[in-house]
Design a protein around this motif. Structure first.
Motif, PDB file in Angstrom:
ATOM      1  N   UNK A  52       0.844  -1.187   0.000  1.00  0.00           N
ATOM      2  CA  UNK A  52       0.000   0.000   0.000  1.00  0.00           C
ATOM      3  C   UNK A  52       0.883   1.242   0.000  1.00  0.00           C
ATOM      4  N   UNK A  53       0.623   2.158  -0.922  1.00  0.00           N
ATOM      5  CA  UNK A  53       1.327   3.431  -0.876  1.00  0.00           C
ATOM      6  C   UNK A  53       0.815   4.219   0.323  1.00  0.00           C
ATOM      7  N   UNK A  54       1.500   5.303   0.656  1.00  0.00           N
ATOM      8  CA  UNK A  54       1.233   5.995   1.912  1.00  0.00           C
ATOM      9  C   UNK A  54      -0.139   6.639   1.977  1.00  0.00           C
ATOM     10  N   UNK A  55      -0.775   6.919   0.837  1.00  0.00           N
ATOM     11  CA  UNK A  55      -2.061   7.617   0.882  1.00  0.00           C
ATOM     12  C   UNK A  55      -3.254   6.685   1.046  1.00  0.00           C
ATOM     13  N   UNK A  56      -3.037   5.386   1.245  1.00  0.00           N
ATOM     14  CA  UNK A  56      -4.142   4.441   1.467  1.00  0.00           C
ATOM     15  C   UNK A  56      -4.425   4.382   2.969  1.00  0.00           C
ATOM     16  N   UNK A  57      -5.652   4.720   3.375  1.00  0.00           N
ATOM     17  CA  UNK A  57      -5.929   4.798   4.806  1.00  0.00           C
ATOM     18  C   UNK A  57      -6.141   3.414   5.416  1.00  0.00           C
ATOM     19  N   UNK A  58      -6.217   3.388   6.741  1.00  0.00           N
ATOM     20  CA  UNK A  58      -6.218   2.109   7.456  1.00  0.00           C
ATOM     21  C   UNK A  58      -7.472   1.291   7.182  1.00  0.00           C
ATOM     22  N   UNK A  59      -8.625   1.939   7.054  1.00  0.00           N
ATOM     23  CA  UNK A  59      -9.846   1.207   6.760  1.00  0.00           C
ATOM     24  C   UNK A  59      -9.776   0.558   5.387  1.00  0.00           C
ATOM     25  N   UNK A  60      -9.257   1.288   4.425  1.00  0.00           N
ATOM     26  CA  UNK A  60      -9.121   0.736   3.077  1.00  0.00           C
ATOM     27  C   UNK A  60      -8.186  -0.469   3.081  1.00  0.00           C
ATOM     28  N   UNK A  61      -7.106  -0.394   3.834  1.00  0.00           N
ATOM     29  CA  UNK A  61      -6.172  -1.529   3.906  1.00  0.00           C
ATOM     30  C   UNK A  61      -6.868  -2.753   4.500  1.00  0.00           C
ATOM     31  N   UNK A  62      -7.636  -2.533   5.556  1.00  0.00           N
ATOM     32  CA  UNK A  62      -8.401  -3.621   6.149  1.00  0.00           C
ATOM     33  C   UNK A  62      -9.327  -4.264   5.126  1.00  0.00           C
ATOM     34  N   UNK A  63     -10.062  -3.433   4.387  1.00  0.00           N
ATOM     35  CA  UNK A  63     -11.021  -3.953   3.415  1.00  0.00           C
ATOM     36  C   UNK A  63     -10.336  -4.745   2.304  1.00  0.00           C
ATOM     37  N   UNK A  64      -9.209  -4.252   1.809  1.00  0.00           N
ATOM     38  CA  UNK A  64      -8.487  -4.935   0.737  1.00  0.00           C
ATOM     39  C   UNK A  64      -7.959  -6.282   1.209  1.00  0.00           C
ATOM     40  N   UNK A  65      -7.297  -6.303   2.362  1.00  0.00           N
ATOM     41  CA  UNK A  65      -6.706  -7.548   2.858  1.00  0.00           C
ATOM     42  C   UNK A  65      -7.778  -8.587   3.173  1.00  0.00           C
ATOM     43  N   UNK A  66      -8.866  -8.146   3.800  1.00  0.00           N
ATOM     44  CA  UNK A  66      -9.945  -9.088   4.092  1.00  0.00           C
ATOM     45  C   UNK A  66     -10.536  -9.685   2.825  1.00  0.00           C
ATOM     46  N   UNK A  67     -10.773  -8.845   1.823  1.00  0.00           N
ATOM     47  CA  UNK A  67     -11.396  -9.331   0.591  1.00  0.00           C
ATOM     48  C   UNK A  67     -10.500 -10.327  -0.132  1.00  0.00           C
ATOM     49  N   UNK A  68      -9.213 -10.033  -0.224  1.00  0.00           N
ATOM     50  CA  UNK A  68      -8.290 -10.936  -0.922  1.00  0.00           C
ATOM     51  C   UNK A  68      -8.174 -12.259  -0.185  1.00  0.00           C
ATOM     52  N   UNK A  69      -8.083 -12.208   1.143  1.00  0.00           N
ATOM     53  CA  UNK A  69      -8.002 -13.453   1.914  1.00  0.00           C
ATOM     54  C   UNK A  69      -9.288 -14.263   1.779  1.00  0.00           C
ATOM     55  N   UNK A  70     -10.436 -13.604   1.865  1.00  0.00           N
ATOM     56  CA  UNK A  70     -11.716 -14.289   1.735  1.00  0.00           C
ATOM     57  C   UNK A  70     -11.832 -14.965   0.375  1.00  0.00           C
ATOM     58  N   UNK A  71     -11.410 -14.266  -0.677  1.00  0.00           N
ATOM     59  CA  UNK A  71     -11.478 -14.838  -2.027  1.00  0.00           C
ATOM     60  C   UNK A  71     -10.528 -16.024  -2.171  1.00  0.00           C
ATOM     61  N   UNK A  72      -9.342 -15.936  -1.592  1.00  0.00           N
ATOM     62  CA  UNK A  72      -8.400 -17.063  -1.644  1.00  0.00           C
ATOM     63  C   UNK A  72      -8.983 -18.297  -0.950  1.00  0.00           C
ATOM     64  N   UNK A  73      -9.475 -18.100   0.257  1.00  0.00           N
ATOM     65  CA  UNK A  73      -9.975 -19.241   1.023  1.00  0.00           C
ATOM     66  C   UNK A  73     -11.227 -19.840   0.397  1.00  0.00           C
ATOM     67  N   UNK A  74     -12.072 -18.975  -0.185  1.00  0.00           N
ATOM     68  CA  UNK A  74     -13.249 -19.488  -0.877  1.00  0.00           C
ATOM     69  C   UNK A  74     -12.882 -20.296  -2.105  1.00  0.00           C
ATOM     70  N   UNK A  75     -11.900 -19.803  -2.863  1.00  0.00           N
ATOM     71  CA  UNK A  75     -11.445 -20.538  -4.047  1.00  0.00           C
ATOM     72  C   UNK A  75     -10.739 -21.831  -3.657  1.00  0.00           C
ATOM     73  N   UNK A  76      -9.988 -21.799  -2.552  1.00  0.00           N
ATOM     74  CA  UNK A  76      -9.298 -23.014  -2.089  1.00  0.00           C
ATOM     75  C   UNK A  76     -10.280 -24.130  -1.746  1.00  0.00           C
ATOM     76  N   UNK A  77     -11.448 -23.753  -1.244  1.00  0.00           N
ATOM     77  CA  UNK A  77     -12.453 -24.756  -0.886  1.00  0.00           C
ATOM     78  C   UNK A  77     -13.053 -25.415  -2.122  1.00  0.00           C
ATOM     79  N   UNK A  78     -13.101 -24.679  -3.239  1.00  0.00           N
ATOM     80  CA  UNK A  78     -13.732 -25.196  -4.456  1.00  0.00           C
ATOM     81  C   UNK A  78     -12.753 -25.937  -5.374  1.00  0.00           C
ATOM     82  N   UNK A  79     -11.543 -25.424  -5.500  1.00  0.00           N
ATOM     83  CA  UNK A  79     -10.619 -25.944  -6.507  1.00  0.00           C
ATOM     84  C   UNK A  79      -9.197 -26.034  -5.954  1.00  0.00           C
ATOM     85  N   UNK A  80      -8.427 -26.955  -6.548  1.00  0.00           N
ATOM     86  CA  UNK A  80      -7.009 -27.097  -6.218  1.00  0.00           C
ATOM     87  C   UNK A  80      -6.231 -26.036  -6.996  1.00  0.00           C
ATOM     88  N   UNK A  81      -5.626 -25.103  -6.284  1.00  0.00           N
ATOM     89  CA  UNK A  81      -4.971 -23.988  -6.972  1.00  0.00           C
ATOM     90  C   UNK A  81      -3.787 -24.429  -7.813  1.00  0.00           C
TER      91      UNK A  81
END
Length: 245
Positions: A52-81
């Protein structure tokens, strides 16, 4: 949101949380934040390295990290990466869209060098689309990952001969976050140890890489952000880790 509540997540998530691989977690473990501008930062998130560059606020960082992790774990449950990357990656993007992201495919060509590292490959794919400050930060993040990437990153991203991982950079404009996300899948004849230290031989490696511009409207996402964080509450301490740049 019904999609978030009903999406099965990989059973390995709870196993990693129980093991407590990473004691020091990133902002996604802490719920919603005030919109305070932070310094530049990079996080391991599952099988990804997101900066994250310096102008990304803390809430935005939380939202990005949560979404990417959620998508990874959801995809892991369905398919072998590793064995079914095309479907894994397709479902990963479906989950991203269902939690509020718009996704645009970009053109990307893998590095043509006879030998290359993850850092060289990732930076070559980011270069046409990332600003100078993003590239510099991505380079610093990759160097930090090589120095001190938690073991769980290797567990998540690859086996001895195949793997799949993400590299991303994030910027923010008002209530919009833009993430340039590189997805890399590989199979290699040379046994892998630590991914960040491995030198790939093009003659022995089958490589598939794609790049997407993922955009999140923070105001629209706010309605589901807490629900997403609640689904991940048992996982984030194991899967999200702040790197020292």
């Amino acid at each position: 949101m019904e999609f978030i509540a009903s999406l099965p997540l990989s059973a390995s998530a709870l196993a990693y949380a129980d093991r407590g691989v990473c004691r020091e977690s990133g902002p996604a473990a802490q719920g919603r934040h005030n919109r305070v501008v932070q310094q530049q930062a990079a996080f391991m998130v599952g099988a990804g390295l997101i900066s994250f560059v310096a102008d990304v606020d803390s809430t935005a960082r939380t939202d990005v990290l949560n979404a990417i992790l959620f998508a990874q774990l959801g995809a892991d449950e369905r398919f072998d990466r590793e064995q079914d990357f095309a479907n894994w990656h397709r479902f990963f993007l479906i989950v991203m869209r269902n939690v509020g992201w718009t996704v645009q495919a970009l053109d990307g060509q893998p590095l043509a060098a006879p030998h290359y590292t993850v850092a060289e490959l990732g930076l070559s794919l980011l270069t046409p689309y990332a600003r100078g400050v993003e590239l510099e930060l991505a380079g610093s993040a990759l160097a930090a990952g090589r120095r001190a990437m938690p073991v769980v990153f290797d567990d998540c991203s690859h086996s001895r001969e195949a793997g799949c991982f993400h590299l991303g950079t994030c910027t923010q404009r008002a209530q919009q976050v833009d993430t340039t996300l590189v997805s890399i899948h590989f199979q290699t004849q040379a046994p892998l140890g630590r991914l960040m230290e491995h030198v790939f031989d093009r003659r022995e490696t089958q490589l598939c890489a794609s790049i997407h511009r993922c955009t999140l409207d923070l105001e629209a996402h706010a309605a589901v952000a807490q629900q997403l964080a609640d689904r991940l509450a048992q996982c984030v301490a194991a899967f999200i880790h702040a790197l020292e740049l």
